[in-house]
Design a protein around this motif. Sequence first.
Motif, mmCIF file in Angstrom:
data_model
loop_
_atom_site.group_PDB
_atom_site.id
_atom_site.type_symbol
_atom_site.label_atom_id
_atom_site.label_comp_id
_atom_site.label_asym_id
_atom_site.label_seq_id
_atom_site.Cartn_x
_atom_site.Cartn_y
_atom_site.Cartn_z
ATOM 1 N N ARG A 68 0.840 -1.194 0.000
ATOM 2 C CA ARG A 68 0.000 0.000 0.000
ATOM 3 C C ARG A 68 0.879 1.249 0.000
ATOM 4 N N ASN A 84 -14.407 4.231 -2.200
ATOM 5 C CA ASN A 84 -13.609 3.110 -2.685
ATOM 6 C C ASN A 84 -13.915 2.892 -4.159
ATOM 7 N N LYS A 85 -12.900 2.467 -4.897
ATOM 8 C CA LYS A 85 -13.106 2.171 -6.307
ATOM 9 C C LYS A 85 -12.067 1.166 -6.766
ATOM 10 N N SER A 86 -12.492 0.135 -7.506
ATOM 11 C CA SER A 86 -11.598 -0.859 -8.084
ATOM 12 C C SER A 86 -11.092 -0.339 -9.422
ATOM 13 N N VAL A 87 -9.761 -0.401 -9.638
ATOM 14 C CA VAL A 87 -9.151 0.176 -10.830
ATOM 15 C C VAL A 87 -8.568 -0.904 -11.721
ATOM 16 N N ASN A 88 -7.693 -1.738 -11.168
ATOM 17 C CA ASN A 88 -7.006 -2.800 -11.922
ATOM 18 C C ASN A 88 -6.281 -2.236 -13.145
ATOM 19 N N ARG A 93 -4.407 -1.862 -7.958
ATOM 20 C CA ARG A 93 -5.593 -2.702 -7.912
ATOM 21 C C ARG A 93 -6.842 -1.886 -7.582
ATOM 22 N N SER A 94 -6.756 -0.993 -6.594
ATOM 23 C CA SER A 94 -7.897 -0.169 -6.181
ATOM 24 C C SER A 94 -7.370 0.967 -5.328
ATOM 25 N N TYR A 95 -8.278 1.907 -5.002
ATOM 26 C CA TYR A 95 -7.896 2.982 -4.099
ATOM 27 C C TYR A 95 -9.064 3.274 -3.179
ATOM 28 N N SER A 96 -8.747 3.920 -2.049
ATOM 29 C CA SER A 96 -9.755 4.330 -1.068
ATOM 30 C C SER A 96 -9.438 5.757 -0.648
ATOM 31 N N ASN A 109 -4.033 0.681 -3.107
ATOM 32 C CA ASN A 109 -3.824 -0.747 -2.914
ATOM 33 C C ASN A 109 -3.155 -1.319 -4.159
#
Length: 742
Positions: A68, A84-88, A93-96, A109
């Motif tokens: 992280r 929160n959101k998933s990016v990939n 991978r994602s961020y908060s 993340n």
Amino acid sequence: MKTTHFLRACLLLAWVVLAPLVNASGGKPNVIETLVVGKAGGNTVVRLDLRNALDAVPANFTIANPARIVFDFPATENGLGHSNKSVNEGILRSYSLVQAGDRSRLVLNLVRSSRFEARYEGKHLLIALLDEGAGEAAAAVPSVQHFAPSGRNLESALRNVEFRRNKEGAGVIMVDLSSGDTAIDVSQRGTRLLVNFKKTQLPEALRRRLDVVDFGTPVTAVHTRPEGDGVMMEIVPAGLWEHTAYQSDNQFIVEVRPVKEDPNKLFQGTRKGYQGELISLNFQNIPLRELLHVFADITNFNIVVSDSVGGNVSLRLNDVPWDQALEIVLQQKNLAMRKHGNVIWIAPQDELVARDEQLAKARESAIAADPPRLEVFQLNYLKAEDFVAMIQQPGQEGGDRPAHKASGFLSPAGTVTTDKRTNQVFIFDVPAKLEMIAGLLKQIDRPVQQVLIEARIVEADTSFTKALGVRIGGHDHQGLNVGHKILGRHGFRFGLAGSTKDAYAHLPDMGYPAAAIITNIQQNTTTGIPEITYTREVPTPVLADSQFVNLPVTNPAGQLALTLMNSAKTQLLTLELSANEADGKSKTIASPRVMTMDQKEAVIKQGVRVPYQVATAAGATSVAYQEVVLSLRVTPHITPDGRVMMRITVLKNDLGQFLGQFLGWTVTTKEVVSDVIVENGGTVVIGGIYQQRDKDDTTRVPFLGDLPYVGFLFRHRNKVEERSELLVMLTPKIIDSALAMR
């Protein structure tokens, strides 16, 4: 500790100074309005747009596991509309983005640990995640200890699996293999320890689960089963523990040791140094309580901070274990911590010391409040007196029984009584102390291992003696009996029966010449026998029997004699050669052996006691004795790794010369005193004495003994060579307890 590769966060722009973000709108909080993720040059780029311009890069830190990157925005609100959101995208991978009060925290993340660069341009913050490949993707994989084969691709098999407990309370799993080249992997999965024997067969008799709870070690069970083309051994420990695995020839050993929890240590165990994940921290004048909350986010521990903790702190740390970073912060602020499970309590040192004292008093009060009771402890191998001396400290006499000062095992009101006949101990104390004593007794009241010590004392002697002597003599019968013409005459008188004619006739028979001159013939008036007086030639002086050279060998083994004489056999010259040669060898072997318990001295000896008289002060005599013995004195100690450490004294005496009835005999002594460590069943030479004595004596006639070729006829030579050697060897053997009982 698991071996991981850690993310390194480095600020590349020298002009970046960490400082709180300043609200450019004159008191209104800043707002994160947009967050966009894209790719640029193979790297993942995160762009944040804020309502107001930034004065510095926000404070940030990295976490290696899980991977992280965290940014803290003070006086900033979340204006994205989501948290929160998933990016990939790439390694992101994602961020908060979470808002707490007037502060917002951005957590990126990652798929794996990665370096990053951050810079600000007015209202924009750019974060570049440097994608350096999957070289560090294995950071989160648990560490595996490999015992690789030597290169031969051979299938092996398990021959036996045994479990035992050592003196430290550790569980020891011993696996006998058919080949020492077996490939073995040891890894930890959760709370269990896995041992994978590759390309190994498991006999049907060993496919079982061992329930070893009764041994009192951290190991509760050992399950061995076939898995694929190998064997999987699953070791199930409980509580706090650590393990060590090693291989010796065809035996593989795993030790699981108990670990006592230390409230002052974040990581339990015997390993030294810091063991936390590497982190990077970059803060300027941050409140201390907020920094401690950052540590709570980095680690999996719950951190409770005392109300008396306050102030600000500034620090910049790169790739530092988090436990070391926390220790630095606590030392800087004169703080201390206590750990209980996964909770860390942080407070000033004085406050923690006072709290510990209060807890100790509270525990003592709780123990004292519990009503005491009587419990009987039956001792099997330990003497009751020794056990009582261990758990109590003698004090002053009081009343009908002695009062005992409180020790770590007895409360101030506790009393102890023993029964030697049944080897029992009666203890009257509170239940908490009785439970503690019962646990102690379970650990120490065990059969003591025994050791058989065999000593071999080898004494070898070699001797060689050679002697050569000569004797030369002469004999002159003519000069003694008849005489020599040229050396003079002397008279000799003898009587013969018969006439003068008969006297002349007998002269040659007696060895005298017939030309001897008869000077007087008369008849003895008493016997009537004629007496003839004659004159003969004699040497002056007369040569009697004599030894010219007298250097013989005492007790010769052989003699060689040579005699030279004249034709009349009246003059002789004798030569006698004597010689002696002896070669001797002797070997003495003594083998005393004795068996004793661990750390107990044993003595064995054999020999005689020689008496001699001693004069007393009153003038009388008494008899005293001196010992002439072969003795072995040894104190063994079995080490935790199965070797034997010994303190040894070996003494070998022999009788020497006899000095009289009041002095007795002299005694030759050979002694070895040593401390050694020997493998179980191994042999060690603890001492050796080597002596050599060479002697060469020559006795000669002056001048003649030094002549060449014939000088040996005038000298005596004695040559002696002696050699002796003493070796002392020891072989200790640890006796199995069950075998010794049989």
